[in-house]
Motif scaffolding. Sequence first.
Motif, PDB file in Angstrom:
ATOM      1  N   ASP A   7       0.822  -1.198   0.000  1.00 27.10           N
ATOM      2  CA  ASP A   7       0.000   0.000   0.000  1.00 27.10           C
ATOM      3  C   ASP A   7       0.862   1.256   0.000  1.00 27.10           C
ATOM      4  O   ASP A   7       0.503   2.264  -0.609  1.00 27.10           O
ATOM      5  CB  ASP A   7      -0.917  -0.007   1.226  1.00 27.10           C
ATOM      6  N   GLU A   8       2.000   1.209   0.701  1.00 27.49           N
ATOM      7  CA  GLU A   8       2.885   2.364   0.756  1.00 27.49           C
ATOM      8  C   GLU A   8       3.444   2.708  -0.633  1.00 27.49           C
ATOM      9  O   GLU A   8       3.504   3.871  -1.022  1.00 27.49           O
ATOM     10  CB  GLU A   8       4.037   2.113   1.736  1.00 27.49           C
ATOM     11  N   ASN A   9       3.852   1.691  -1.364  1.00 26.72           N
ATOM     12  CA  ASN A   9       4.377   1.922  -2.708  1.00 26.72           C
ATOM     13  C   ASN A   9       3.294   2.441  -3.653  1.00 26.72           C
ATOM     14  O   ASN A   9       3.557   3.289  -4.507  1.00 26.72           O
ATOM     15  CB  ASN A   9       4.989   0.645  -3.274  1.00 26.72           C
ATOM     16  N   LEU A  10       2.088   1.925  -3.512  1.00 27.99           N
ATOM     17  CA  LEU A  10       0.987   2.393  -4.342  1.00 27.99           C
ATOM     18  C   LEU A  10       0.669   3.851  -4.038  1.00 27.99           C
ATOM     19  O   LEU A  10       0.394   4.638  -4.952  1.00 27.99           O
ATOM     20  CB  LEU A  10      -0.249   1.518  -4.116  1.00 27.99           C
ATOM     21  N   ARG A  11       0.739   4.240  -2.773  1.00 31.50           N
ATOM     22  CA  ARG A  11       0.473   5.631  -2.427  1.00 31.50           C
ATOM     23  C   ARG A  11       1.525   6.561  -3.034  1.00 31.50           C
ATOM     24  O   ARG A  11       1.207   7.664  -3.489  1.00 31.50           O
ATOM     25  CB  ARG A  11       0.434   5.790  -0.910  1.00 31.50           C
ATOM     26  N   LEU A  12       2.783   6.133  -3.054  1.00 27.52           N
ATOM     27  CA  LEU A  12       3.822   6.939  -3.689  1.00 27.52           C
ATOM     28  C   LEU A  12       3.530   7.141  -5.170  1.00 27.52           C
ATOM     29  O   LEU A  12       3.691   8.243  -5.708  1.00 27.52           O
ATOM     30  CB  LEU A  12       5.196   6.285  -3.506  1.00 27.52           C
ATOM     31  N   LEU A  13       3.098   6.070  -5.850  1.00 26.90           N
ATOM     32  CA  LEU A  13       2.757   6.175  -7.268  1.00 26.90           C
ATOM     33  C   LEU A  13       1.595   7.137  -7.473  1.00 26.90           C
ATOM     34  O   LEU A  13       1.611   7.963  -8.395  1.00 26.90           O
ATOM     35  CB  LEU A  13       2.413   4.792  -7.819  1.00 26.90           C
ATOM     36  N   VAL A  14       0.584   7.051  -6.627  1.00 24.91           N
ATOM     37  CA  VAL A  14      -0.573   7.936  -6.739  1.00 24.91           C
ATOM     38  C   VAL A  14      -0.160   9.387  -6.521  1.00 24.91           C
ATOM     39  O   VAL A  14      -0.612  10.297  -7.227  1.00 24.91           O
ATOM     40  CB  VAL A  14      -1.664   7.511  -5.741  1.00 24.91           C
ATOM     41  N   LEU A  15       0.720   9.633  -5.544  1.00 21.11           N
ATOM     42  CA  LEU A  15       1.179  10.996  -5.289  1.00 21.11           C
ATOM     43  C   LEU A  15       1.927  11.563  -6.496  1.00 21.11           C
ATOM     44  O   LEU A  15       1.720  12.716  -6.888  1.00 21.11           O
ATOM     45  CB  LEU A  15       2.083  11.011  -4.052  1.00 21.11           C
ATOM     46  N   VAL A  16       2.812  10.751  -7.080  1.00 26.22           N
ATOM     47  CA  VAL A  16       3.579  11.204  -8.237  1.00 26.22           C
ATOM     48  C   VAL A  16       2.643  11.565  -9.388  1.00 26.22           C
ATOM     49  O   VAL A  16       2.783  12.623 -10.024  1.00 26.22           O
ATOM     50  CB  VAL A  16       4.589  10.123  -8.670  1.00 26.22           C
ATOM     51  N   LEU A  17       1.683  10.709  -9.680  1.00 21.52           N
ATOM     52  CA  LEU A  17       0.765  10.955 -10.788  1.00 21.52           C
ATOM     53  C   LEU A  17      -0.128  12.165 -10.527  1.00 21.52           C
ATOM     54  O   LEU A  17      -0.374  12.984 -11.424  1.00 21.52           O
ATOM     55  CB  LEU A  17      -0.088   9.712 -11.043  1.00 21.52           C
ATOM     56  N   ASN A  18      -0.626  12.295  -9.290  1.00 21.20           N
ATOM     57  CA  ASN A  18      -1.501  13.426  -8.975  1.00 21.20           C
ATOM     58  C   ASN A  18      -0.774  14.755  -9.097  1.00 21.20           C
ATOM     59  O   ASN A  18      -1.301  15.719  -9.667  1.00 21.20           O
ATOM     60  CB  ASN A  18      -2.055  13.272  -7.551  1.00 21.20           C
ATOM     61  N   ILE A  19       0.438  14.818  -8.556  1.00 19.62           N
ATOM     62  CA  ILE A  19       1.201  16.067  -8.642  1.00 19.62           C
ATOM     63  C   ILE A  19       1.541  16.385 -10.094  1.00 19.62           C
ATOM     64  O   ILE A  19       1.455  17.539 -10.530  1.00 19.62           O
ATOM     65  CB  ILE A  19       2.476  15.968  -7.788  1.00 19.62           C
ATOM     66  N   ALA A  20       1.917  15.364 -10.867  1.00 26.62           N
ATOM     67  CA  ALA A  20       2.272  15.585 -12.274  1.00 26.62           C
ATOM     68  C   ALA A  20       1.070  16.039 -13.092  1.00 26.62           C
ATOM     69  O   ALA A  20       1.210  16.887 -13.994  1.00 26.62           O
ATOM     70  CB  ALA A  20       2.866  14.306 -12.863  1.00 26.62           C
TER      71      ALA A  20
END
Length: 344
Positions: free
Chosen positions: A199-212
């Motif tokens: 879940d932690e890794n998925l949250r990092l991916l979501v953060l990167v995509l949302n900010i981008a």
Amino acid sequence: MTMQHQPVETGSGPTLLAEEPTRDSWPGVGIVIGGRSPSRMAWKRVRQDKVTMTALVITLLFIVIALLAPVLTWLTGWGPITPDNKAINPDTGNQPYGSLGGISLQHLLGVEPGTGFDLFARVVYGLRTSLFVGFASAVVSTVVGVVAGLAAGYFGGWADSLLSRIMDVMLAFPQLLFIIALTPVIQNALQTDSHGGTDENLRLLVLVLNIAVFAWAYTARLVRGQVLSLREREFVDAARIMSAGRRHILFRQLLPNLWAPILISFALAVPQNITTEAALSYLGVGVIPPNPDWGALLSDASQFFLQDPMYLFVPGVLLLILVLALNLLGDGVRDALDPRSHRG
């Protein structure tokens, strides 16, 4: 005296630049005359700017510390989620023993109140998180922005109108509020039993995509304006006369002349993205605990400020230094790549 030249295409059209230094033909004279590439001239300006060089050294130091986080924490003997119950006093609400938050040779920056986690390990691993999100989201937003800006500026017409309206809409969004609202929604939509990571890794991916997603429009608007000017230059007309295709004109003629504004946009986007990620973690929608993150550290530290000010001081000052160094580095890169700008 002879010198060989070849045409080089720049943002202001083809210019003459010495390809290789040649020696004087007179006997006994060994003077070497050669031209300098734009990258060498930019690097010379950076080296002459003490503020930019200081910011560069600090940025590289932070990056090296983040890359060596496992080694540094192995040397200290504490991991980011390894509690030291002997370093906190249960009679005082699990406050650290000693002064300054429990700073000692065993815990270089002290320990977290309540948990007993080593603050040095938490800060070092939190730096990795901040830099990863900042750089990864900047890369994604820059790539998307460059492609959209190239298409809008070169093709014009309905493509330019459509992409420009999309840019206007994205720039009008209150970025932080929408990221807060969308982050848990997107994660729940992507969460499955076979997503291939924690879940932690998925949250990092979501953060990167949302900010981008909310950052690419700035780069696209900048690139579009540059392409609108470059597409009318003589070297682009010459490429069309020679029956060059659109792909060749876009990626071999226009894109090489855009590296300066693209690099500037990327350099200024990284600190902004790091600040956004820290703000999201501070508000509880960023990195998932127990993964360390500087924004989450600041959020937790605010509860213990009166009892342990060092817990708030350490990550807060380090975040300030990192973002300030990145901003100064971005300003220095902009000044170095734009010969008309001068630092006052």
